[in-house]
Design a protein around this motif. Structure first.
Motif, PDB file in Angstrom:
ATOM      1  N   GLU A 338      40.026  37.216  42.558  1.00  0.00           N
ATOM      2  CA  GLU A 338      39.833  38.009  43.535  1.00  0.00           C
ATOM      3  C   GLU A 338      40.388  39.297  43.727  1.00  0.00           C
ATOM      4  O   GLU A 338      40.471  40.384  43.947  1.00  0.00           O
ATOM      5  N   ARG A 339      41.995  38.815  43.357  1.00  0.00           N
ATOM      6  CA  ARG A 339      42.954  39.655  43.275  1.00  0.00           C
ATOM      7  C   ARG A 339      42.821  40.913  42.223  1.00  0.00           C
ATOM      8  O   ARG A 339      42.963  42.103  42.547  1.00  0.00           O
ATOM      9  N   ALA A 340      42.261  40.724  41.193  1.00  0.00           N
ATOM     10  CA  ALA A 340      41.929  41.343  40.112  1.00  0.00           C
ATOM     11  C   ALA A 340      40.542  42.401  40.371  1.00  0.00           C
ATOM     12  O   ALA A 340      40.858  43.654  40.158  1.00  0.00           O
ATOM     13  N   ARG A 341      39.692  41.707  41.507  1.00  0.00           N
ATOM     14  CA  ARG A 341      38.642  42.529  41.568  1.00  0.00           C
ATOM     15  C   ARG A 341      39.313  43.596  42.735  1.00  0.00           C
ATOM     16  O   ARG A 341      38.787  44.854  42.576  1.00  0.00           O
ATOM     17  N   ARG A 342      40.048  43.226  43.581  1.00  0.00           N
ATOM     18  CA  ARG A 342      40.546  44.180  44.568  1.00  0.00           C
ATOM     19  C   ARG A 342      41.367  45.357  43.868  1.00  0.00           C
ATOM     20  O   ARG A 342      41.161  46.437  44.171  1.00  0.00           O
ATOM     21  N   LEU A 343      42.039  44.909  42.756  1.00  0.00           N
ATOM     22  CA  LEU A 343      43.067  45.995  42.136  1.00  0.00           C
ATOM     23  C   LEU A 343      41.969  46.820  41.505  1.00  0.00           C
ATOM     24  O   LEU A 343      42.343  48.162  41.187  1.00  0.00           O
TER      25      LEU A 343
END
Length: 418
Positions: A338-343
């Motif tokens: 999820e953090r990678a998608r947001r970034l």
């Protein structure tokens, strides 16, 4: 913990990872006062030790734990395993299928594999380096096979020029001297060369004659030239494949395995999941004599990983851009995704193949497989570097490149597309 007191197989993507995994497991078991049930299985381990590993997994109640590369993917009966783990992610769906098939052999038991993808998140790293590429590759491989039943198609080279050279020289060597048409017929009749046009073969022969590898006689016949003699008279020529010179490693009279990089006496390294100190190097007989050791560990293999197909890279991009949830992910992995998608969304990583990286540096994300990635790398280094004033090109195959120079991101992208 997943392998503790069980019959388990841990797949790795390199001999180094297999060695280091078992070495660390042995250290943990020793601290617990537990017996050594650990094994390593890869191409540099002696046949006797590989057979011991196979027998330990196949026979008896266990426990037994082995770390292996592709040498245990298929073809060897290992019986019923309680755990199959993958350290990192397979580079291909085909490899994933073979490794997954090692589990679920007890009656109607489902096949299952535990993926372990340790990746540290560094918020200070460059943008693409903050992506959990191993986790993303694991998801892509699972989704492509489980959901879409896709595996990499068999790649048959249409113009295997290296093999064509080898067979032309081998056949001509056996004939001694030949009419050009007879040589052409003998070579092009082989199954691997049926797709080669006779006119292309004629051009190939002209090049070989010009390079001095083949010589034309006054009568019109051909034979191997002086430059060609130096190649075909070397014993390595007949192996076809690249042959690294190996030294066999012995502990007393017991053969442990082999290494291609030979350090000096006194050096410590790991092989078969144990630490060894070099006592003597016998260069003449290509043998290395060692004794058991403790302390700092090094491995002697520098091989790169496998090739990644373009379809897998496209799936990684799709995974990053979607909001789909994957029930097989552990909570920490789901949060990391999820953090990678947001970034990726905030940075424009998914919408532009060339991104400014600060100063005169840029990121290139081709979202293409390993072969296409290497082609792009050669294009940049051989064709565009001078014209665009690029001073450095650093590849992180197959995910991204970092380039620096006088050009800007828009111009660089236009030149690549052109």
């Amino acid at each position: 913990d997943h392998t503790h007191l069980k019959k388990a197989l841990v797949f790795t993507n390199s001999r180094t990872d297999a060695e280091e995994t078992i070495l660390e497991m042995r250290r943990m078991a020793a601290k617990r006062g537990e017996r050594d049930v650990f094994h390593v299985h890869h191409g540099s381990i002696s046949a006797m030790l590989r057979e011991e590993t196979e027998a330990a997994l196949r026979q008896g109640p266990g426990p037994a734990v082995a770390a292996a590369t592709l040498t245990l993917e298929l073809g060897i009966d290992l019986g019923e395993l309680e755990r199959v783990l993958q350290l990192g992610a397979p580079y291909s769906c085909a490899s994933f299928v073979q490794r997954l098939g090692r589990s679920g052999r007890r009656g109607d038991a489902a096949s299952e594999m535990i993926f372990v993808t340790p990746e540290e998140e560094d918020e200070e790293a460059q943008l693409p380096a903050r992506m959990p590429w191993t986790l993303l590759r694991a998801i892509a491989v699972i989704e492509l096979y489980v959901r879409e039943k896709w595996v990499e198609p068999l790649n048959v080279r249409q113009l295997p020029v290296g093999l064509l050279y080898h067979q032309t020289m081998s056949i001509l060597k056996s004939m001694g001297e030949a009419e050009p048409e007879d040589l052409k017929e003998a070579v092009l009749s082989l199954p691997s060369f049926r797709g080669i046009d006779p006119a292309d073969y004629d051009a190939f022969m002209e090049y070989m004659i010009g390079m001095g590898h083949i010589e034309t006689m006054e009568e019109g016949t051909v034979l191997i030239g002086l430059a060609g003699e130096k190649i075909v008279n070397n014993f390595r020529f007949y192996a076809v494949f690249k042959d690294d010179e190996e030294h066999v490693v012995y502990n007393g009279t017991e053969e442990i395995g082999s290494i291609t990089t030979v350090p000096p006496p006194g050096y410590c390294f790991t092989l078969a999941g144990k630490l060894w100190k070099i006592e003597e190097v016998d260069t003449r007989h290509k043998a290395v004599y060692v004794k058991s050791s403790r302390g700092k560990v090094d491995t002697l293999w520098l091989g790169a990983g496998g090739d990644v197909h373009t379809r897998i890279m496209a799936k990684i991009r799709e995974v990053l851009g979607s909001t789909a949830l994957y029930p097989y992910l552990a909570p920490s992995a789901a949060a990391r995704l999820e953090r990678a998608r947001r970034l990726a969304k905030e940075s424009g990583l998914l919408t532009s193949e060339v991104l400014p990286a600060g100063g005169d540096s840029m990121f290139i994300l081709p979202w293409a497989g390993s072969r296409q990635f290497r082609t792009l790398e050669r294009l940049l280094k051989n064709n565009l570097k001078g014209r665009l004033g690029l001073r450095s090109i650093v590849p992180m195959e197959p995910y991204y490149m970092v380039v620096a120079g006088r050009t800007d991101a828009e111009t660089l992208q236009e030149e690549i597309i052109a």
